[in-house]
Scaffold this motif. Structure first.
Motif, PDB file in Angstrom:
ATOM      1  N   UNK A   1      43.056 -85.076 -12.416  1.00 47.46           N
ATOM      2  CA  UNK A   1      43.578 -83.844 -11.844  1.00 47.46           C
ATOM      3  C   UNK A   1      44.105 -84.140 -10.447  1.00 47.46           C
ATOM      4  N   UNK A   2      45.307 -83.701 -10.160  1.00 47.72           N
ATOM      5  CA  UNK A   2      45.816 -83.821  -8.807  1.00 47.72           C
ATOM      6  C   UNK A   2      45.096 -82.819  -7.902  1.00 47.72           C
ATOM      7  N   UNK A   3      44.697 -83.242  -6.726  1.00 45.03           N
ATOM      8  CA  UNK A   3      44.000 -82.353  -5.795  1.00 45.03           C
ATOM      9  C   UNK A   3      44.210 -82.856  -4.372  1.00 45.03           C
ATOM     10  N   UNK A   4      44.553 -81.940  -3.505  1.00 47.46           N
ATOM     11  CA  UNK A   4      44.738 -82.289  -2.107  1.00 47.46           C
ATOM     12  C   UNK A   4      43.392 -82.263  -1.378  1.00 47.46           C
ATOM     13  N   UNK A   5      43.309 -82.984  -0.308  1.00 48.58           N
ATOM     14  CA  UNK A   5      42.102 -82.957   0.510  1.00 48.58           C
ATOM     15  C   UNK A   5      41.976 -81.595   1.188  1.00 48.58           C
ATOM     16  N   UNK A   6      40.730 -81.106   1.399  1.00 43.66           N
ATOM     17  CA  UNK A   6      40.535 -79.772   1.987  1.00 43.66           C
ATOM     18  C   UNK A   6      40.650 -79.803   3.512  1.00 43.66           C
ATOM     19  N   UNK A   7      41.812 -80.214   4.010  1.00 44.84           N
ATOM     20  CA  UNK A   7      41.960 -80.467   5.447  1.00 44.84           C
ATOM     21  C   UNK A   7      41.764 -79.207   6.283  1.00 44.84           C
ATOM     22  N   UNK A   8      42.199 -78.064   5.777  1.00 43.14           N
ATOM     23  CA  UNK A   8      42.089 -76.844   6.574  1.00 43.14           C
ATOM     24  C   UNK A   8      40.631 -76.422   6.755  1.00 43.14           C
ATOM     25  N   UNK A   9      39.877 -76.384   5.657  1.00 46.48           N
ATOM     26  CA  UNK A   9      38.473 -75.978   5.782  1.00 46.48           C
ATOM     27  C   UNK A   9      37.657 -77.041   6.523  1.00 46.48           C
ATOM     28  N   UNK A  10      38.068 -78.301   6.411  1.00 50.76           N
ATOM     29  CA  UNK A  10      37.376 -79.338   7.175  1.00 50.76           C
ATOM     30  C   UNK A  10      37.602 -79.152   8.667  1.00 50.76           C
ATOM     31  N   UNK A  11      38.756 -78.636   9.025  1.00 51.62           N
ATOM     32  CA  UNK A  11      39.059 -78.406  10.439  1.00 51.62           C
ATOM     33  C   UNK A  11      38.415 -77.121  10.950  1.00 51.62           C
ATOM     34  N   UNK A  12      38.557 -76.046  10.177  1.00 58.44           N
ATOM     35  CA  UNK A  12      38.140 -74.731  10.646  1.00 58.44           C
ATOM     36  C   UNK A  12      36.687 -74.387  10.303  1.00 58.44           C
ATOM     37  N   UNK A  13      36.165 -74.989   9.203  1.00 55.81           N
ATOM     38  CA  UNK A  13      34.825 -74.644   8.757  1.00 55.81           C
ATOM     39  C   UNK A  13      34.830 -73.492   7.771  1.00 55.81           C
TER      40      UNK A  13
END
Length: 279
Positions: free
Chosen positions: A117-129
């Motif tokens: 499955x293609x999936x992007x890293x959760x960069x936004x939640x990793x940054x914002x919490x």
């Protein structure tokens, strides 16, 4: 583009999959699974995933149709065939197909299946919490086995969704265990604290990586139970997992964690984790 699946020892299209309605995975959740993260077209922490895969299958007394060494090559080929650069590989094995009866059937053949499955890293939640809510952990007592019996986790995650939260933090009589599909850690006075890897939690692969990274930074690491009271008094809270990586928790049950922002140690661990995936 139609994806290719691994079915037993063959690569097939989705239309060619032949899963019997008598498969014990449907009847009883009688099987185990793993989810591998793929970065830059490569399996991440493959050896650790296969070690847990073998442990879970052995505990359920399911013979694996392919040895892990051979299966690693098949998954790598599956990634190549599907052109996956970033995402996940889901893999499961069930005891096989047989008329519905609780005892192990005598002559079933285990059924192996895997897909990408293609999936992007959760960069936004990793940054914002994220926010989290708490819930009593009433699952069975072998949470260390990665079985297909995930309905309690599904209900827990839906509880979080219903509350507008990113995840649920489970506890047994006030002792925090883990989240719906991830492990949880707190930071107090510079120490990283998480529930010990016993039968009450899944022994997360990312959890193990993060604990190693914390030790490498010279941080105090304590694998010991902590309470809801200690959770709410923590300096930092974060979750770890294959798909969430290292994600800060900035509020619990509507109350901010410390100043309500991702903490310094969480950020340091995120930076160290980033190095491990930069092949």
């Amino acid at each position: 583009m139609s994806l290719t699946y691994l079915y037993q020892d063959r690569f097939v299209s989705k239309e060619e999959l032949q899963i019997s309605p008598e498969d014990r995975g449907y009847y009883f959740g009688d099987g185990v699974y793993e989810v591998f993260r793929v970065y830059h077209g490569r399996l991440y922490e493959a050896a650790a995933h296969f070690e847990r895969w073998e442990k879970s299958a052995a505990a359920l007394r399911i013979p694996l149709p392919l040895p892990s060494g051979e299966l690693t090559g098949r998954l790598e080929e599956l990634i190549r065939i599907n052109g996956l650069s970033e995402g996940t590989v889901y893999m499961q094995v069930t005891r096989g197909a047989a008329p519905r009866s609780h005892p192990f059937p005598a002559d079933t053949k285990p059924i192996l299946m895997a897909y990408t499955t293609e999936a992007r890293r959760p960069l936004n939640t990793m940054k914002e919490g994220i926010s989290a809510v708490t819930m009593e952990d009433i699952r069975w007592l072998r949470c260390d086995l990665k079985t297909l019996n995930l309905l309690p986790n599904v209900l827990a995650k839906q509880h979080a969704v219903d509350q507008g939260a990113g995840d649920v933090i489970l506890h047994r009589n006030g002792t925090v265990t883990e989240c719906s599909a991830s492990n949880i850690m707190i930071v107090k006075d510079g120490a990283v604290i998480t529930h010990p890897a016993n039968h009450l939690i899944l022994h997360g692969i990312t959890r193990a990586v993060v604990l190693r990274l914390a030790q490498g930074l010279g941080l105090s690491v304590r694998e010991t139970p902590f309470t809801l009271k200690e959770l709410r008094a923590a300096d930092e809270v974060f979750i770890t997992g294959t798909t969430v990586e290292v994600t800060p928790v900035i509020s619990v049950d509507g109350v901010p964690v410390a100043d309500g922002r991702p903490g310094e140690i969480t950020r340091r661990l995120q930076n160290e984790f980033e190095k491990t995936i930069s092949f």
